[in-house]
Design an enzyme around this catalytic site. Sequence first.
Site, PDB file in Angstrom:
ATOM      1  N   TYR A 191       1.612  -8.365  -6.903  1.00 20.95           N
ATOM      2  CA  TYR A 191       0.322  -8.135  -6.257  1.00 20.95           C
ATOM      3  C   TYR A 191      -0.360  -6.971  -6.963  1.00 20.95           C
ATOM      4  O   TYR A 191       0.258  -5.920  -7.169  1.00 20.95           O
ATOM      5  CB  TYR A 191       0.532  -7.811  -4.777  1.00 20.95           C
ATOM      6  CG  TYR A 191      -0.749  -7.494  -4.014  1.00 20.95           C
ATOM      7  CD1 TYR A 191      -1.034  -6.186  -3.608  1.00 20.95           C
ATOM      8  CD2 TYR A 191      -1.663  -8.478  -3.707  1.00 20.95           C
ATOM      9  CE1 TYR A 191      -2.195  -5.898  -2.912  1.00 20.95           C
ATOM     10  CE2 TYR A 191      -2.835  -8.199  -3.003  1.00 20.95           C
ATOM     11  CZ  TYR A 191      -3.084  -6.897  -2.616  1.00 20.95           C
ATOM     12  OH  TYR A 191      -4.242  -6.608  -1.920  1.00 20.95           O
ATOM     13  N   ASP A 207       1.100  -2.174 -14.184  1.00 15.83           N
ATOM     14  CA  ASP A 207       0.472  -1.806 -12.919  1.00 15.83           C
ATOM     15  C   ASP A 207       1.440  -0.881 -12.176  1.00 15.83           C
ATOM     16  O   ASP A 207       2.389  -1.341 -11.538  1.00 15.83           O
ATOM     17  CB  ASP A 207       0.161  -3.051 -12.095  1.00 15.83           C
ATOM     18  CG  ASP A 207      -0.436  -2.680 -10.742  1.00 15.83           C
ATOM     19  OD1 ASP A 207      -0.765  -3.601  -9.975  1.00 15.83           O
ATOM     20  OD2 ASP A 207      -0.553  -1.477 -10.437  1.00 15.83           O
ATOM     21  N   LYS A 246      -1.975   5.214  -4.936  1.00 14.28           N
ATOM     22  CA  LYS A 246      -1.008   5.724  -3.950  1.00 14.28           C
ATOM     23  C   LYS A 246      -0.656   7.206  -4.185  1.00 14.28           C
ATOM     24  O   LYS A 246      -1.435   8.093  -3.849  1.00 14.28           O
ATOM     25  CB  LYS A 246       0.222   4.824  -3.931  1.00 14.28           C
ATOM     26  CG  LYS A 246      -0.136   3.367  -3.507  1.00 14.28           C
ATOM     27  CD  LYS A 246       1.057   2.459  -3.506  1.00 14.28           C
ATOM     28  CE  LYS A 246       0.645   1.008  -3.366  1.00 14.28           C
ATOM     29  NZ  LYS A 246       0.415   0.598  -1.954  1.00 14.28           N
TER      30      LYS A 246
HETATM   31  P1  KE4 Z   1      -5.026  -0.947  -3.139  1.00  7.56           P
HETATM   32  O1  KE4 Z   1      -6.314  -1.638  -3.520  1.00  7.56           O
HETATM   33  O2  KE4 Z   1      -4.432  -1.489  -1.853  1.00  7.56           O
HETATM   34  O3  KE4 Z   1      -5.183   0.580  -3.126  1.00  7.56           O
HETATM   35  O4  KE4 Z   1      -3.944  -1.195  -4.296  1.00  7.56           O
HETATM   36  C1  KE4 Z   1      -3.691  -2.532  -4.675  1.00  7.56           C
HETATM   37  C2  KE4 Z   1      -2.335  -2.592  -5.361  1.00  7.56           C
HETATM   38  C3  KE4 Z   1      -2.288  -2.713  -6.733  1.00  7.56           C
HETATM   39  N1  KE4 Z   1      -1.107  -2.782  -7.395  1.00  7.56           N
HETATM   40  C4  KE4 Z   1       0.065  -2.718  -6.727  1.00  7.56           C
HETATM   41  C5  KE4 Z   1       1.347  -2.786  -7.491  1.00  7.56           C
HETATM   42  C6  KE4 Z   1       0.079  -2.578  -5.313  1.00  7.56           C
HETATM   43  O5  KE4 Z   1       1.261  -2.519  -4.656  1.00  7.56           O
HETATM   44  C7  KE4 Z   1      -1.140  -2.507  -4.616  1.00  7.56           C
HETATM   45  C8  KE4 Z   1      -1.202  -2.371  -3.107  1.00  7.56           C
HETATM   46  N2  KE4 Z   1       0.031  -2.350  -2.411  1.00  7.56           N
HETATM   47  C9  KE4 Z   1       0.014  -2.867  -1.077  1.00  7.56           C
HETATM   48  C10 KE4 Z   1       1.414  -2.772  -0.502  1.00  7.56           C
HETATM   49  N3  KE4 Z   1       2.332  -3.531  -1.224  1.00  7.56           N
HETATM   50  C11 KE4 Z   1      -0.975  -2.158  -0.218  1.00  7.56           C
HETATM   51  C12 KE4 Z   1      -0.787  -2.366   1.259  1.00  7.56           C
HETATM   52  C13 KE4 Z   1      -1.892  -3.172   1.840  1.00  7.56           C
HETATM   53  O6  KE4 Z   1      -2.361  -4.109   1.154  1.00  7.56           O
HETATM   54  O7  KE4 Z   1      -2.265  -2.850   2.979  1.00  7.56           O
END
Ligand code: KE4
Length: 429
Positions: A146, A241, A269
């Site tokens: 993701y 990523d 994060k």
């Molecule tokens: P955000 O747009 O949510 O800040 O980041 C996206 C993203 C990009 N790349 C990786 C490897 C990620 O894990 C994420 C977002 N992680 C999720 C949890 N696995 C965010 C939690 C959520 O979607 O509420």
Amino acid sequence: MSLDLSQSRSAFESAKSVIPGGVNSPVRAFRSVGGSPVFIDHGTGSTITDIDGNTYIDYVLSWGPLILGHAHPEVIARTIAAMQKGTSFGAPTLAETQLARLIVDAVPGIDMVRLVNSGTEATMSALRLARAATGRNKILKFAGCYHGHADMLLVQAGSGVATLGLPDSPGVPAGATQDTLVAPYNDLDAVRAIFAEQGEQIAAVIVEPVAGNMGMVPPVGGFLAGLREVTQNSGSLLIFDEVMTGFRVSPNGAVGLYGIQPDLVTFGKVVGGGFPLAAYGGRADIMQHVAPSGTMYQAGTLSGNPVATAAGIATLELLAEEGVWQGISAQTARLVDGLNAAADAREIAFNAQAVGTMFGFFFTDQPVRNYEDAKTADAERFVHFFAGMLERGIYLAPSAYESGFLSSAHSDADIDRTIAAADEVFATL
Ligand code: KE4
């Protein structure tokens, strides 16, 4: 044993009347684990307390950012001090250069970064940059990984998309994903076959160097090196990523841990210390394409704002202090060893793993190397385990397709209590 969650339940009902699904991010809705989400009132160190007054040891930590724990006094103090000078100017500030420098100095092979507001923005921008720099359109991602919710990446995605079992997302036009290729994680042969056919059209491969959105699945030996080789040979870029793994799997990210040099890296994060801040970066010759030094356009009203940069700087500086990261990593290993020992003693098919300060577990005794393997783990046991741990004051990610995280605030007593709770729940399986 049952928790009083009455306030959370009614809060959820009223939230659902004005927010789709009652949450502002789908995975928070507890859909795959049943029940309704606990509404949080406050967090302190390693714990969070819900609006019914139940306190939990927190292994979600806002999905990774809070590597120093909730409301770390110095992070809060430095963020308040920044706020008192004004919250946003839409003009350059010294703090942005300072944070960029901290990231560049920590991650090998990164000359420059651009600060943005979310991981989604970071990966979307990095892929646009890769397309601009190579003049190619196709991108390759891995099933179960993701990278945020940009249209082109909502193809066989992990995290919330996997949690909700979505076939991908409606509203994403075929044109947005026609150039998105997908391969199984850890499958170099599949990648090589795709490159043999379409290599010259592929702008970039984007990969979670440790997959954290299908549960936690580390790269098998040679996988990342193979991606580096195949992209190098075809003039494609390799994007790590590291939104989740950055500063978590090592103080220098996966780049430092595995010694493989990608062309671009995304961060999120931890680098924002719990505030909306992310980044993408890479070699100067690639980053020069980014406007205004180049013509690849990307912008943001609040990008690099003083409040988020203050939290990010404080977090990275405190994390870099002698032994802090190492201490969190040691606690993570102790937790995982304890969980595995408890499961083994009760002959439960269960396997927990740690990579630095993050961990994952599957209810299976088979190896899990990709998304298909992850889906064979015992989902019912996961749901039972999640509920049993929550009842015992342990807050895990409400989805089997996520990872767990520790902070410098997680104490020996927290770890011991978590292992004991897991043992009790294993006994009920
Ligand atoms: P955000 O747009 O949510 O800040 O980041 C996206 C993203 C990009 N790349 C990786 C490897 C990620 O894990 C994420 C977002 N992680 C999720 C949890 N696995 C965010 C939690 C959520 O979607 O509420």
